[in-house]
Design a protein around this motif. Structure first.
Motif, PDB file in Angstrom:
ATOM      1  N   LEU A   1      66.902 -32.099  23.509  1.00 30.25           N
ATOM      2  CA  LEU A   1      66.033 -31.315  22.633  1.00 30.25           C
ATOM      3  C   LEU A   1      65.698 -32.100  21.366  1.00 30.25           C
ATOM      4  O   LEU A   1      64.538 -32.109  20.917  1.00 30.25           O
ATOM      5  CB  LEU A   1      66.730 -29.998  22.274  1.00 30.25           C
ATOM      6  N   LEU A   2      66.686 -32.776  20.772  1.00 30.96           N
ATOM      7  CA  LEU A   2      66.437 -33.584  19.584  1.00 30.96           C
ATOM      8  C   LEU A   2      65.489 -34.745  19.892  1.00 30.96           C
ATOM      9  O   LEU A   2      64.633 -35.100  19.068  1.00 30.96           O
ATOM     10  CB  LEU A   2      67.753 -34.118  19.015  1.00 30.96           C
ATOM     11  N   LEU A   3      65.653 -35.329  21.079  1.00 32.98           N
ATOM     12  CA  LEU A   3      64.766 -36.423  21.489  1.00 32.98           C
ATOM     13  C   LEU A   3      63.328 -35.929  21.594  1.00 32.98           C
ATOM     14  O   LEU A   3      62.389 -36.583  21.100  1.00 32.98           O
ATOM     15  CB  LEU A   3      65.224 -36.997  22.830  1.00 32.98           C
ATOM     16  N   LEU A   4      63.121 -34.767  22.218  1.00 33.50           N
ATOM     17  CA  LEU A   4      61.772 -34.206  22.369  1.00 33.50           C
ATOM     18  C   LEU A   4      61.174 -33.869  21.003  1.00 33.50           C
ATOM     19  O   LEU A   4      59.992 -34.135  20.749  1.00 33.50           O
ATOM     20  CB  LEU A   4      61.824 -32.955  23.251  1.00 33.50           C
ATOM     21  N   LYS A   5      61.978 -33.280  20.120  1.00 31.70           N
ATOM     22  CA  LYS A   5      61.497 -32.952  18.779  1.00 31.70           C
ATOM     23  C   LYS A   5      61.158 -34.216  17.989  1.00 31.70           C
ATOM     24  O   LYS A   5      60.181 -34.248  17.221  1.00 31.70           O
ATOM     25  CB  LYS A   5      62.562 -32.142  18.028  1.00 31.70           C
ATOM     26  N   ASN A   6      61.943 -35.270  18.176  1.00 33.27           N
ATOM     27  CA  ASN A   6      61.693 -36.530  17.482  1.00 33.27           C
ATOM     28  C   ASN A   6      60.408 -37.186  17.979  1.00 33.27           C
ATOM     29  O   ASN A   6      59.642 -37.759  17.192  1.00 33.27           O
ATOM     30  CB  ASN A   6      62.884 -37.474  17.680  1.00 33.27           C
ATOM     31  N   VAL A   7      60.171 -37.107  19.294  1.00 36.75           N
ATOM     32  CA  VAL A   7      58.926 -37.647  19.859  1.00 36.75           C
ATOM     33  C   VAL A   7      57.730 -36.891  19.280  1.00 36.75           C
ATOM     34  O   VAL A   7      56.712 -37.495  18.906  1.00 36.75           O
ATOM     35  CB  VAL A   7      58.947 -37.536  21.404  1.00 36.75           C
ATOM     36  N   ARG A   8      57.844 -35.561  19.213  1.00 38.23           N
ATOM     37  CA  ARG A   8      56.754 -34.751  18.644  1.00 38.23           C
ATOM     38  C   ARG A   8      56.513 -35.118  17.179  1.00 38.23           C
ATOM     39  O   ARG A   8      55.366 -35.202  16.719  1.00 38.23           O
ATOM     40  CB  ARG A   8      57.101 -33.270  18.762  1.00 38.23           C
ATOM     41  N   ARG A   9      57.585 -35.362  16.442  1.00 40.73           N
ATOM     42  CA  ARG A   9      57.441 -35.761  15.032  1.00 40.73           C
ATOM     43  C   ARG A   9      56.712 -37.095  14.913  1.00 40.73           C
ATOM     44  O   ARG A   9      55.855 -37.273  14.042  1.00 40.73           O
ATOM     45  CB  ARG A   9      58.809 -35.851  14.359  1.00 40.73           C
ATOM     46  N   GLU A  10      57.052 -38.049  15.784  1.00 42.54           N
ATOM     47  CA  GLU A  10      56.408 -39.366  15.736  1.00 42.54           C
ATOM     48  C   GLU A  10      54.917 -39.257  16.013  1.00 42.54           C
ATOM     49  O   GLU A  10      54.099 -39.936  15.388  1.00 42.54           O
ATOM     50  CB  GLU A  10      57.069 -40.311  16.745  1.00 42.54           C
ATOM     51  N   ILE A  11      54.571 -38.383  16.985  1.00 43.32           N
ATOM     52  CA  ILE A  11      53.143 -38.196  17.305  1.00 43.32           C
ATOM     53  C   ILE A  11      52.398 -37.630  16.097  1.00 43.32           C
ATOM     54  O   ILE A  11      51.301 -38.092  15.744  1.00 43.32           O
ATOM     55  CB  ILE A  11      52.998 -37.262  18.526  1.00 43.32           C
ATOM     56  N   ARG A  12      53.013 -36.625  15.449  1.00 44.09           N
ATOM     57  CA  ARG A  12      52.389 -36.038  14.256  1.00 44.09           C
ATOM     58  C   ARG A  12      52.289 -37.062  13.128  1.00 44.09           C
ATOM     59  O   ARG A  12      51.300 -37.094  12.388  1.00 44.09           O
ATOM     60  CB  ARG A  12      53.206 -34.841  13.785  1.00 44.09           C
ATOM     61  N   GLN A  13      53.310 -37.901  12.997  1.00 44.99           N
ATOM     62  CA  GLN A  13      53.318 -38.918  11.938  1.00 44.99           C
ATOM     63  C   GLN A  13      52.219 -39.941  12.148  1.00 44.99           C
ATOM     64  O   GLN A  13      51.610 -40.420  11.189  1.00 44.99           O
ATOM     65  CB  GLN A  13      54.684 -39.604  11.898  1.00 44.99           C
ATOM     66  N   ILE A  14      51.952 -40.276  13.413  1.00 45.47           N
ATOM     67  CA  ILE A  14      50.882 -41.242  13.721  1.00 45.47           C
ATOM     68  C   ILE A  14      49.520 -40.638  13.408  1.00 45.47           C
ATOM     69  O   ILE A  14      48.627 -41.292  12.856  1.00 45.47           O
ATOM     70  CB  ILE A  14      50.963 -41.676  15.201  1.00 45.47           C
ATOM     71  N   ILE A  15      49.355 -39.341  13.750  1.00 40.42           N
ATOM     72  CA  ILE A  15      48.076 -38.674  13.508  1.00 40.42           C
ATOM     73  C   ILE A  15      47.857 -38.426  12.018  1.00 40.42           C
ATOM     74  O   ILE A  15      46.750 -38.588  11.495  1.00 40.42           O
ATOM     75  CB  ILE A  15      48.024 -37.340  14.285  1.00 40.42           C
ATOM     76  N   HIS A  16      48.933 -38.028  11.321  1.00 41.74           N
ATOM     77  CA  HIS A  16      48.848 -37.753   9.871  1.00 41.74           C
ATOM     78  C   HIS A  16      49.879 -38.627   9.144  1.00 41.74           C
ATOM     79  O   HIS A  16      50.987 -38.183   8.846  1.00 41.74           O
ATOM     80  CB  HIS A  16      49.116 -36.276   9.596  1.00 41.74           C
ATOM     81  N   PRO A  17      49.525 -39.877   8.851  1.00 44.66           N
ATOM     82  CA  PRO A  17      50.499 -40.828   8.277  1.00 44.66           C
ATOM     83  C   PRO A  17      51.112 -40.388   6.950  1.00 44.66           C
ATOM     84  O   PRO A  17      52.228 -40.767   6.641  1.00 44.66           O
ATOM     85  CB  PRO A  17      49.663 -42.111   8.100  1.00 44.66           C
ATOM     86  N   ARG A  18      50.393 -39.609   6.161  1.00 43.48           N
ATOM     87  CA  ARG A  18      50.901 -39.224   4.852  1.00 43.48           C
ATOM     88  C   ARG A  18      51.701 -37.914   4.872  1.00 43.48           C
ATOM     89  O   ARG A  18      52.219 -37.502   3.837  1.00 43.48           O
ATOM     90  CB  ARG A  18      49.739 -39.085   3.865  1.00 43.48           C
ATOM     91  N   SER A  19      51.762 -37.285   6.004  1.00 45.53           N
ATOM     92  CA  SER A  19      52.481 -36.015   6.080  1.00 45.53           C
ATOM     93  C   SER A  19      53.991 -36.263   6.127  1.00 45.53           C
ATOM     94  O   SER A  19      54.462 -37.330   6.517  1.00 45.53           O
ATOM     95  CB  SER A  19      52.064 -35.233   7.328  1.00 45.53           C
TER      96      SER A  19
END
Length: 485
Positions: A359-377
């Protein structure tokens, strides 16, 4: 490294192991079995444990010593726990059981690590006392022999939280109450109560009391050593399969949630992200496999029962079988292998990677995707409404990487025996995830006797590495850990 204290703690654990051998010894005497294998083993284990316990040492005990001690102790309990099996093999060579010490060590550590992989080709007919010890190792190893020792001997002269952290499964370890010894007693109290409930439930089906106890030991520890050649399917009882299936899932849940329930905090317990993820994976897997195997059984309810039992058995890493799932369609078999990796919840008696890490791995992957889309978030990973520390996420990533590297290395060693990829790969995965049966030659109707001594040692190492979740054994093998400074 405070070696004297490490060996002193190890000695006390061996004394507890020797005392535990007295229970199967009593069973052997009750059923008229030869008591020598268990009696001699208890004497030798107690003698070595007593000598180590006499060592006097400073109480300087830190995380390094905790992980080192955990790794050493689990090796030692397997070494001495193998004695009853090997002595029996020497006394009764005509049975063909445990012809070498490596075979006995494999069976012993398979028991203590709650793996359930066996080298026995014929189980029925072996002495009651020996089979009782074999299943009892599951119960002892399920919650952890170190946690049991802390509960029985709280004054170990060490910081016991370091020991609990080294042995407890999951990325986040904390005490239920301020004192580690009290936490250990609470855990074992819940563990014992659930075991007794299962014994009573199985007895109501008409199962013999001995069978109820040993099957409950194997279920509680999510180990899977059966006393019938056909495992649980040998009882031909839907009621038995349903009861054991339900209890396999109950023992797969984080025991801290049971503590919350006992405190009346039902909502907090049921709001666990990991518990909901675990429930979703089990439910979806049961539905998918039921539809996939429906054509093999005359009734949809029969297909549902077998799908439920095997999903519960594999994701809990128990390893019991009600049917030969090796004969199921490829989709169902691949799904079961995926469940082998996933495993049970953190803080349970189950093995595998653990649902919390997935679950932590999946949440971390989702965070990375969001970080790539919104670098300043600013994005954080939360579990149960609380922010997970970056250190924990880093440790999870390192753990998964080390886990896969060990699987690849072990596969290369086992591949020297020249079996098929399915047999080799699933044998390693089944051992490091502490499940027991794999596919093909090591399926539910097979065993691990076909492997060479080198492969058995490699698979045994995988069991211990998987049970202690990699790092204690890596630290034990590190030259830096052996240095005094």
């Amino acid at each position: 490294m405070n070696f004297k204290l490490v060996f002193r703690v190890s000695g006390k654990v061996l004394l507890v192991e020797a005392a535990c051998m007295l229970l199967p010894l009593a069973v052997a005497l009750l059923y008229g079995d030869d008591p020598r294998p268990l009696l001699l083993s208890a004497v030798v284990t107690a003698a070595v444990g007593g000598l180590l316990s006499l060592l006097r040492a400073k109480t300087d005990f830190f995380a390094r010593e905790g992980f080192f001690t955990a790794g050493l102790i689990w090796v030692l309990i397997g070494v001495f726990g193998a004695l009853p099996f090997r002595i029996f093999g020497l006394l009764y060579p005509e049975t063909g059981a445990f012809p070498t010490y490596i075979d006995a060590l494999f069976e012993s550590l398979s028991g203590f690590t709650t793996t359930g992989a066996s080298i026995l080709t014929a189980i029925e007919g072996l002495p009651y006392g020996l089979l009782f010890w074999r299943s009892f190792t599951h119960w002892l190893g399920g919650m952890g022999v170190l946690i049991l020792t802390i509960a029985l001997l709280p004054s170990l002269g060490a910081r016991t939280l370091h020991l609990m952290k080294a042995e407890s499964p999951g990325p986040i370890v904390s005490k239920l109450v301020p004192k580690s010894s009290e936490s250990s007693k609470i855990l074992y109290g819940i563990y014992f109560a659930l075991t007794v409930l299962e014994v009573i439930a199985l007895k109501l089906t008409g199962m013999p009391l001995y069978d109820c106890v040993v099957n409950s030991f194997a279920t509680a520890g999510t180990g899977g050593f059966a006393i019938l050649n056909l495992s649980i399917g040998g009882y031909h009882s839907p009621a038995v399969e349903i009861i054991i299936g339900v209890f396999m899932l109950l023992f797969s849940v984080n025991f801290a949630l049971y503590f919350l329930i006992l405190q009346g905090k039902w909502k907090q317990a049921l709001d666990s992200d990991e518990l909901r993820f675990f429930g979703a994976v089990v439910s979806l897997s049961v539905v998918l496999i039921t539809f996939n195997i429906a054509g093999q059984y005359g009734s949809p309810l029969t297909a549902l029962r077998h799908a439920f039992f095997q999903v519960a058995s594999i994701i809990s890493t128990t390893g019991f079988s009600s049917v030969d799932f090796n004969l199921w369609p490829e989709f169902s078999r691949v799904l079961l292998v995926i469940l082998m990796f996933c495993g049970a919840c953190a803080g349970s008696t189950g093995g595998g990677v653990k649902c919390s890490r997935v679950l932590l791995l999946l949440k971390n992957v989702r965070r990375e995707i969001r970080q790539i889309i919104h670098p300043r978030s600013v994005n954080v990973v939360k579990l149960d409404g609380r922010v997970v520390e970056e250190k924990v996420l880093h440790t999870v990533t390192i753990f998964l990487g080390a886990y896969m590297l060990i699987i690849f290395a072990a596969c290369l060693v086992v591949a020297l025996d020249n079996f098929s990829f399915g047999t080799t790969f699933t044998a390693v995965v089944a051992c490091i995830s502490n499940i027991g049966p794999g596919l093909e030659a090591v399926g539910p109707m097979g065993n691990f006797a076909l492997f060479s001594p080198l492969s058995k040692l490699a698979l045994t190492a995988c069991m211990v590495i998987g049970r202690l979740e990699v790092f204690p054994i890596l630290i034990l093998c590190s030259t830096a850990a052996w240095r005094r400074v």
